[in-house]
Write a protein that holds these residues in place. Sequence first.
Motif, PDB file in Angstrom:
ATOM      1  N   ALA A  16      -2.754   4.357   2.352  1.00  0.00           N
ATOM      2  CA  ALA A  16      -1.674   3.363   2.245  1.00  0.00           C
ATOM      3  C   ALA A  16      -2.206   1.999   1.804  1.00  0.00           C
ATOM      4  O   ALA A  16      -1.484   0.997   1.843  1.00  0.00           O
ATOM      5  CB  ALA A  16      -0.969   3.225   3.601  1.00  0.00           C
ATOM      6  N   ASN A  17      -3.477   1.965   1.412  1.00  0.00           N
ATOM      7  CA  ASN A  17      -4.095   0.689   0.993  1.00  0.00           C
ATOM      8  C   ASN A  17      -3.973  -0.384   2.074  1.00  0.00           C
ATOM      9  O   ASN A  17      -3.611  -1.538   1.801  1.00  0.00           O
ATOM     10  CB  ASN A  17      -3.448   0.186  -0.306  1.00  0.00           C
ATOM     11  CG  ASN A  17      -4.084   0.842  -1.528  1.00  0.00           C
ATOM     12  OD1 ASN A  17      -5.302   1.019  -1.579  1.00  0.00           O
ATOM     13  ND2 ASN A  17      -3.254   1.240  -2.474  1.00  0.00           N
ATOM     14  N   ILE A  18      -4.230   0.019   3.318  1.00  0.00           N
ATOM     15  CA  ILE A  18      -4.231  -0.928   4.443  1.00  0.00           C
ATOM     16  C   ILE A  18      -5.691  -1.146   4.858  1.00  0.00           C
ATOM     17  O   ILE A  18      -6.371  -0.185   5.227  1.00  0.00           O
ATOM     18  CB  ILE A  18      -3.414  -0.382   5.636  1.00  0.00           C
ATOM     19  CG1 ILE A  18      -1.922  -0.362   5.289  1.00  0.00           C
ATOM     20  CG2 ILE A  18      -3.684  -1.162   6.904  1.00  0.00           C
ATOM     21  CD1 ILE A  18      -1.058   0.286   6.349  1.00  0.00           C
ATOM     22  N   PRO A  19      -6.192  -2.391   4.801  1.00  0.00           N
ATOM     23  CA  PRO A  19      -7.609  -2.651   5.108  1.00  0.00           C
ATOM     24  C   PRO A  19      -7.884  -2.702   6.621  1.00  0.00           C
ATOM     25  O   PRO A  19      -8.318  -3.712   7.170  1.00  0.00           O
ATOM     26  CB  PRO A  19      -7.858  -4.016   4.465  1.00  0.00           C
ATOM     27  CG  PRO A  19      -6.542  -4.704   4.540  1.00  0.00           C
ATOM     28  CD  PRO A  19      -5.498  -3.629   4.388  1.00  0.00           C
ATOM     29  N   MET A  20      -7.577  -1.595   7.267  1.00  0.00           N
ATOM     30  CA  MET A  20      -7.809  -1.517   8.709  1.00  0.00           C
ATOM     31  C   MET A  20      -8.461  -0.168   9.021  1.00  0.00           C
ATOM     32  O   MET A  20      -8.526   0.713   8.167  1.00  0.00           O
ATOM     33  CB  MET A  20      -6.471  -1.623   9.472  1.00  0.00           C
ATOM     34  CG  MET A  20      -5.686  -2.898   9.222  1.00  0.00           C
ATOM     35  SD  MET A  20      -6.535  -4.403   9.712  1.00  0.00           S
ATOM     36  CE  MET A  20      -6.343  -4.324  11.496  1.00  0.00           C
ATOM     37  N   GLY A  21      -8.915  -0.013  10.276  1.00  0.00           N
ATOM     38  CA  GLY A  21      -9.528   1.245  10.672  1.00  0.00           C
ATOM     39  C   GLY A  21      -8.529   2.163  11.354  1.00  0.00           C
ATOM     40  O   GLY A  21      -7.346   1.835  11.453  1.00  0.00           O
ATOM     41  N   GLY A  22      -9.070   3.307  11.821  1.00  0.00           N
ATOM     42  CA  GLY A  22      -8.210   4.308  12.443  1.00  0.00           C
ATOM     43  C   GLY A  22      -8.593   4.571  13.886  1.00  0.00           C
ATOM     44  O   GLY A  22      -9.782   4.711  14.211  1.00  0.00           O
TER      45      GLY A  22
END
Length: 352
Positions: free
Chosen positions: A72-78
């Motif tokens: 989703a092109n979100i610059p975060m982790g999981g």
Amino acid sequence: MKLFETTATAGHEQVLFCNDQASGLKAIIAIHDSRLGAAMGATRLWPYESEVAALTDALRLSRGMTYKAACANIPMGGGKAVIIAKPEQKTCELLQAYGRFIERLNGRFITGQDINLTPQDVRQINRETKYVVGTQEKSGGPAPVTAIGVLLGMKAAAKYRFGSDNLKGLKVAVQGLGNVGQHLCDWLHQNEVKLFVSDINQAKVSKVARLYGATAVEPEQVYGLDVDIFAPCAMGAILNTQTISQMKASIIAGSANNQLLDEQVHGEMLTDQNILYCPDYVINAGGLINVYHELIGYQEKKAISHVHSIYDTLLELFKKAETTGMTTHKASMQLAEERITQAEQAQMLVSA
Ligand SMILES: NC(=O)C1=CN([C@@H]2O[C@H](COP(=O)(O)OP(=O)(O)OC[C@H]3O[C@@H](n4cnc5c(N)ncnc54)[C@H](O)[C@@H]3O)[C@@H](O)[C@H]2O)C=CC1
Ligand SMILES: O=C(O)C(=O)Cc1c[nH]c2ccccc12
């Protein structure tokens, strides 16, 4: 279970076992990957039949969140967390004790509402930690936006498989009429599809059948229905040898996390049966996208525009799977890994 071998193989950074004697809290917080940013993932409450089942769910869900953010092109982790309890065991003390564990992670994990947690429960957690997003007061619960993403994903799959993203007249079976499923049924009704619905909660089935003229289906009958699209919006692992062998649907497009019991075996089985599978963490990213925009300063138009990227991402994956012969699930994993590598290299350049 060999804990370090299992977690290292899937790439998990940290797993936290949370015990609070006073409230009876037993929870597992799994941080899969925080290279690009804080690990994001909602918390679910479930009466797992074993601690291994709870750990397995947390590990797989958190890994899925890393891939979901990347696709989703979100610059975060999981990350993801599970509270091992029956819904009736939920108390303010248990939820607040859980919030204190989140707070002590100092923002490494940002969470919110998933299965069996209500907005009121999230408010209790929020009393003890600021690392909660997706509350009603801010961007609102994520489920309605997740439903929009699933609708867009269905349209992309219909465009690819049938040549048009107009869903009018198509037969769609929705499994699970909860936070996401009911909103999805509303959208599908507006798109004039023929709705078939199932849930283990008969009251929900009756409500949706009445509201949208949907055909009620027994839970175990939903897999063999002669429909165009099957939309799993309940639990995971429902795409397995027994259910896939019954399937007549041409497309699978639903919100449930971890739909494939075995990612490779059942991903390939769907391809062999010419069933177009929308990878779950791509099509159900609407909720994550919405809460991410809350994190960076919520602007509804920007958030919904971001959700619309699900349509093009799925079309790109369908084409890639067809030209390479890989499953759509494998194509989505490859896309995620490429984007994580690119983002990491960009971060290194910036910090150099
Ligand atoms: N809420 C969100 O924004 C997001 C949800 N998801 C996933 O989508 C799925 C649904 O999420 P929610 O709607 O929030 O959960 P929910 O708990 O509100 O709804 C789940 C529904 O499925 C029903 N159900 C359970 N087992 C069933 C079965 N065997 N057959 C038919 N129905 C069954 C339950 O009775 C309930 O009505 C979950 O897998 C969740 O992890 C994924 C991304 C975001
Ligand atoms: O897509 C999922 O499974 C999610 O966990 C999305 C989501 C819902 N509420 C949240 C709060 C914080 C981080 C992610 C989510």
